[in-house]
Write a protein that holds these residues in place. Structure first.
Motif, PDB file in Angstrom:
ATOM      1  N   THR A 219      -3.127   6.207  -0.601  1.00  0.00           N
ATOM      2  CA  THR A 219      -3.474   4.774  -0.059  1.00  0.00           C
ATOM      3  C   THR A 219      -3.437   4.838   1.356  1.00  0.00           C
TER       4      THR A 219
ATOM      5  N   ALA B 148       0.779  -1.208  -0.049  1.00  0.00           N
ATOM      6  CA  ALA B 148      -0.005  -0.022  -0.007  1.00  0.00           C
ATOM      7  C   ALA B 148       0.965   1.318   0.036  1.00  0.00           C
TER       8      ALA B 148
ATOM      9  N   ARG C 179       2.317   1.643  -3.609  1.00  0.00           N
ATOM     10  CA  ARG C 179       1.386   2.378  -4.474  1.00  0.00           C
ATOM     11  C   ARG C 179       0.851   3.511  -4.184  1.00  0.00           C
ATOM     12  N   GLY C 180       1.201   4.270  -3.089  1.00  0.00           N
ATOM     13  CA  GLY C 180       0.915   5.548  -3.049  1.00  0.00           C
ATOM     14  C   GLY C 180       2.084   6.744  -2.979  1.00  0.00           C
TER      15      GLY C 180
END
Length: 310
Positions: A290, A98, A101-102
């Motif tokens: 995220t 996560a 992904r951010g």
């Protein structure tokens, strides 16, 4: 005083290469006893110290090379090593995915700190300006791949050479079998709870990064232990009671140092070490698309200070 990284290069040993099927390869040096780069020391619940500018923290580029100094378009490959990942009590695997992904786009103001650094400029440069090839702030997630290598158990006490061999195995798995894709790929070898990669946690580090030779060229990789095994608030200066804060802080330290000193140590270094070493006492929650994560402060030459946003 924080532990500072010391110069060393971890290369795949003959036995490790043989295990991958490369029995004819000859390493330039051994890895297990070597020290590494970007060593983040363990500390718990420490209040943030002063981040006043120090001239010794100014980063200078160590080489005029056009490859291996920085990672212009960073790509991260998360490798969750071993069948022991059937247990993940702190939720490290989903958290790391996560976070990466951010780490892109306009909401990621932390990652923009890196874009001032470059390669292909004169050795000793401190300000790139418009010269050289700069680190590009990602416009999409830098997470290029995730692999749960669970076909067998990882060593309970992996050596540095075994960690480097796992990085090479990952390069093969992801199809990065020439030097070209490995000029931007960093392999984060994440060990499972209860394992002791390179002596963790009694060795006193949270993680380290380095380079290794392989049949696929020189690879950049990180040894990322299961930091929550150090306890709540381990490896972070925040005292928030989150089991994941320490590993988020640790991996952002290593990620940034790999991006700006890709093949140590021809990249960006200063009197206090790499981009994260001078700023180990600055952690901050940063909201990404995220979620919110504990990101470690980084040294900015342009600001002449440790900062958490560019």
């Amino acid at each position: 005083m924080p532990i500072r990284p010391r110069s060393a290069v971890a290369l795949l040993g003959t036995a490790a290469l043989a295990a991958l099927g490369f029995a004819g390869a000859t390493p330039a040096s051994a890895g297990p006893a070597a020290t590494h780069f970007g060593v983040k020391p363990q500390h718990q619940g420490v209040l943030a110290a002063s981040t006043a500018a120090r001239s010794t923290s100014t980063l200078k580029v160590g080489s005029s090379a056009t490859q291996g100094v920085v990672s212009p378009t960073p790509k991260v490959y998360l490798v969750f090593w071993g069948s022991q990942w059937s247990k993940d009590p702190a939720g490290v695997a989903p958290d790391m995915q996560a976070m990466f992904r951010g780490l892109y786009g306009s909401q990621d103001t932390w990652g923009t700190i890196l874009s001032q650094y470059c390669e292909g400029v004169a050795k000793g440069t401190v300000t790139c300006g418009s010269s050289g090839t700069h680190v590009q702030h990602p416009t999409s997630s830098p997470l290029a791949g995730t692999w749960f290598d669970n076909s067998a158990a990882a060593p309970s006490s992996a050596t540095a050479s075994q960690i480097a061999a796992e990085a090479a195995k990952a390069a093969q798995h992801f199809g990065n079998t020439t030097q070209a894709p490995n000029l931007n790929a960093q392999y984060v070898v994440v060990s499972a709870t209860g394992t002791h990669p390179d002596g963790f946690p009694s060795s006193g580090f949270c993680a380290w990064h380095d380079k290794t030779s392989s049949p696929y060229g020189t690879l950049a990789y990180t040894n990322l232990p299961y930091v929550p095994d150090t306890g709540v608030d381990g490896c972070t200066t925040l005292s928030d009671g989150r089991a994941l804060s320490g590993i988020e802080s640790t991996e952002t330290h290593e990620y940034a140092e790999t991006v700006t000193d890709f093949w140590p140590s021809i990249g960006w270094n200063g009197g206090s070490g790499e981009i994260g070493d001078a700023c180990q006492n600055m952690d901050s929650f940063v909201k990404l698309s995220t979620g919110s994560f504990d990101l470690q402060g980084l040294w900015s030459n342009s600001a002449n200070a440790c900062v958490t946003k560019g």
